[in-house]
Design an enzyme around this catalytic site. Structure first.
Site, PDB file in Angstrom:
ATOM      1  N   TYR A  14      -1.091   3.042   8.531  1.00 25.10           N
ATOM      2  CA  TYR A  14      -1.714   4.287   8.083  1.00 25.10           C
ATOM      3  C   TYR A  14      -2.782   4.844   9.001  1.00 25.10           C
ATOM      4  O   TYR A  14      -3.190   5.987   8.850  1.00 25.10           O
ATOM      5  CB  TYR A  14      -2.185   4.172   6.648  1.00 25.10           C
ATOM      6  CG  TYR A  14      -3.566   3.632   6.398  1.00 25.10           C
ATOM      7  CD1 TYR A  14      -4.386   4.226   5.441  1.00 25.10           C
ATOM      8  CD2 TYR A  14      -4.041   2.514   7.070  1.00 25.10           C
ATOM      9  CE1 TYR A  14      -5.645   3.721   5.170  1.00 25.10           C
ATOM     10  CE2 TYR A  14      -5.287   2.015   6.799  1.00 25.10           C
ATOM     11  CZ  TYR A  14      -6.087   2.612   5.843  1.00 25.10           C
ATOM     12  OH  TYR A  14      -7.327   2.111   5.566  1.00 25.10           O
ATOM     13  N   ASP A  70       0.380  13.256  -3.715  1.00 19.04           N
ATOM     14  CA  ASP A  70      -0.478  12.293  -4.390  1.00 19.04           C
ATOM     15  C   ASP A  70      -1.918  12.507  -3.943  1.00 19.04           C
ATOM     16  O   ASP A  70      -2.207  12.525  -2.744  1.00 19.04           O
ATOM     17  CB  ASP A  70      -0.033  10.866  -4.053  1.00 19.04           C
ATOM     18  CG  ASP A  70      -0.654   9.848  -5.008  1.00 19.04           C
ATOM     19  OD1 ASP A  70      -1.024  10.234  -6.134  1.00 19.04           O
ATOM     20  OD2 ASP A  70      -0.763   8.680  -4.625  1.00 19.04           O
ATOM     21  N   GLU A 123      -0.403   1.407  -8.525  1.00 20.46           N
ATOM     22  CA  GLU A 123      -1.510   2.342  -8.672  1.00 20.46           C
ATOM     23  C   GLU A 123      -1.270   3.082  -9.978  1.00 20.46           C
ATOM     24  O   GLU A 123      -0.275   3.810 -10.126  1.00 20.46           O
ATOM     25  CB  GLU A 123      -1.611   3.297  -7.477  1.00 20.46           C
ATOM     26  CG  GLU A 123      -2.002   2.540  -6.209  1.00 20.46           C
ATOM     27  CD  GLU A 123      -2.454   3.430  -5.059  1.00 20.46           C
ATOM     28  OE1 GLU A 123      -2.043   4.604  -5.008  1.00 20.46           O
ATOM     29  OE2 GLU A 123      -3.230   2.934  -4.212  1.00 20.46           O
ATOM     30  N   HIS A 145     -12.279   4.497  -7.412  1.00 21.59           N
ATOM     31  CA  HIS A 145     -11.181   3.929  -6.613  1.00 21.59           C
ATOM     32  C   HIS A 145     -11.432   4.147  -5.124  1.00 21.59           C
ATOM     33  O   HIS A 145     -11.309   3.217  -4.313  1.00 21.59           O
ATOM     34  CB  HIS A 145      -9.854   4.571  -7.027  1.00 21.59           C
ATOM     35  CG  HIS A 145      -8.701   4.175  -6.142  1.00 21.59           C
ATOM     36  ND1 HIS A 145      -8.179   2.902  -6.131  1.00 21.59           N
ATOM     37  CD2 HIS A 145      -7.992   4.891  -5.220  1.00 21.59           C
ATOM     38  CE1 HIS A 145      -7.180   2.844  -5.254  1.00 21.59           C
ATOM     39  NE2 HIS A 145      -7.049   4.028  -4.689  1.00 21.59           N
ATOM     40  N   THR A 167      -5.043   6.829  -7.953  1.00 22.30           N
ATOM     41  CA  THR A 167      -5.342   5.697  -8.825  1.00 22.30           C
ATOM     42  C   THR A 167      -6.530   6.000  -9.722  1.00 22.30           C
ATOM     43  O   THR A 167      -7.570   6.460  -9.254  1.00 22.30           O
ATOM     44  CB  THR A 167      -5.690   4.464  -7.969  1.00 22.30           C
ATOM     45  OG1 THR A 167      -4.671   4.297  -6.995  1.00 22.30           O
ATOM     46  CG2 THR A 167      -5.820   3.223  -8.816  1.00 22.30           C
TER      47      THR A 167
HETATM   48 CA    CA Z   1      -1.723   6.736  -5.008  1.00 23.84          CA
END
Ligand code: CA
Length: 401
Positions: free
Chosen positions: A234, A116, A189, A123, A334
């Site tokens: 994260y 991804d 997203e 975004h 996104t």
């Molecule tokens: Ca994403």
């Protein structure tokens, strides 16, 4: 009653589109490959009997066909357009058509690896402003390389699959200790996924122009995200369990060849990227997305504003020598435009929950509640003034288990 092959020229699934998928007569039936024509599925094995690609189209996924590369992809498309345009074959082809309402749609590829990206400047800037209010909205690397992460291919699910609310650890800044439980900031997203065909050898890399020959098609994609889990986990490594519980992909893959009229120049890239990210095959796509939450349109993200070309994303993915193989899926990140009504996540639309959305049924939402359905659709210009309508990606939130 008009014949199912008599499609008006402005039909979003007309003969200029021809997306590929996998269907079965019953929910647990063995999937067979099909091409969508209007509101019907045309059996691919039947219509390609005797052609050079027939063996690769016996199903249940498109992976063997993706292996054959761009000449075969173009050959099949020309074959289908010839057959469907041939009045003498109409009776024969009619026997291979099934209304979509009588079919179950399946994931048409065995997803090899899933990546991804994070290719929308709007975004990335919004997320930076929300999570790092005292810093620069964009990280220093953002305009030098397409940022991405490797996700979990086994939890890429076909449109229509329920999404079970994920459970995990979270810790809000005001909390002394982490807690455990169902996510309370479940988000969407709105993205575009690219489906890859053909393999590269370990240790080799694709140029931007070579990458174009590995792009088979696109499908709408929803990278469901648990913001509370994500925010706690994260730092410093990146997305993990806050993303890997489900990612939904549309059931029909639109060939890149159908989107020739939708290609647009990229926004200006300043500073100029390094040479390995340059080439002839740099393009954006003029796709207009629409995000519906409980039947209220909450956003209309414009894909044409995306900063990085899909060819740059694939070249970058392979620049370290990582293998590319058929069935790989990489998503754009996104899609968010410059305006409030163009943001592709609830995180941005509700500004991290501080500005609730009001839906048409008078409910308000910051993040998703159980029972909420989110559906993403998109249109693009097709050839000769026609319209391409990408197959929807939809999902409904089921309670945590
Ligand atoms: Ca994403």
């Amino acid at each position: 009653m008009t014949h199912p092959l008599d499609l008006p020229t402005d039909h979003p699934f007309g003969l200029h589109h021809l997306p590929l998928g996998a269907v079965s007569e019953t929910p647990d039936g063995t999937p067979r490959l099909a091409v969508r024509v209007g509101d019907h599925a045309l059996d691919l094995a039947s219509v390609t009997a005797g052609t050079p690609w027939a063996d690769a189209l016996t199903g249940p996924t498109l992976n063997a066909f993706l292996d054959l590369g761009p000449q075969a992809w173009a050959g099949l498309r020309a074959h289908l357009q010839d057959a469907l345009g041939d009045a003498d074959r109409r009776e024969e082809l009619t026997a291979y058509l099934t209304p979509l309402t009588e079919l179950t749609e399946h994931l048409p590829i065995e997803v090899a690896d899933y990546v991804d990206f994070y290719a929308s400047e709007h975004h990335a800037s919004n997320v930076g402003a929300i999570f790092r209010p005292d810093g620069e909205p964009l990280t220093p690397n953002w305009k030098h390389l397409p940022i991405g992460y490797h996700g979990r291919s086994s939890t890429v699910v076909v449109s229509g699959t329920d999404v079970v609310r994920p459970t995990g650890q979270r810790k809000a800044p005001q909390d002394a200790e982490p807690t455990f439980g169902p996510s309370i900031k479940l988000d969407i997203e709105a993205e575009l996924a690219f489906v890859v065909g053909g393999a590269t050898a370990l240790g080799s890399r694709l140029t931007v122009d070579e990458a174009a020959d590995h792009l088979f098609g696109v499908a709408l994609f929803n990278d469901w995200s648990a913001r509370d889990l994500q925010a706690w986990e994260y730092v410093p490594l990146g997305p993990f369990l806050g993303k890997s519980f489900a990612s939904s992909i549309a059931a029909w893959i639109t060939p890149m060849a159908a989107l020739a009229a939708a290609r647009v120049p990229l926004p200006a890239q300043d500073p100029q990227p390094l040479p390995y990210l340059l080439g002839e095959q740099l393009f954006g796509l003029d796709l207009s997305l629409e995000v519906r939450l409980r039947d209220t349109v909450v956003s209309r993200p414009p894909y044409r504003t995306m900063y990085w070309s899909p060819t740059q994303m694939l070249a970058h993915l392979s620049v370290n020598g990582a293998v590319v193989r058929s069935g790989d899926v990489f998503a754009s990140g996104t899609v968010s435009g410059a305006e409030l009504g163009e943001r592709g996540s609830l995180l941005e639309l509700s500004w991290n929950g501080t500005e609730p959305l009001r839906l048409d049924d008078d409910r308000t939402r910051t993040f998703l509640e159980d029972g909420d359905t989110v559906t993403i659709t998109a249109t693009a210009p097709g050839p000769d003034g026609s319209v391409i309508g990408l197959a929807e990606v939809t999902g409904t939130i089921a309670p945590a288990r």
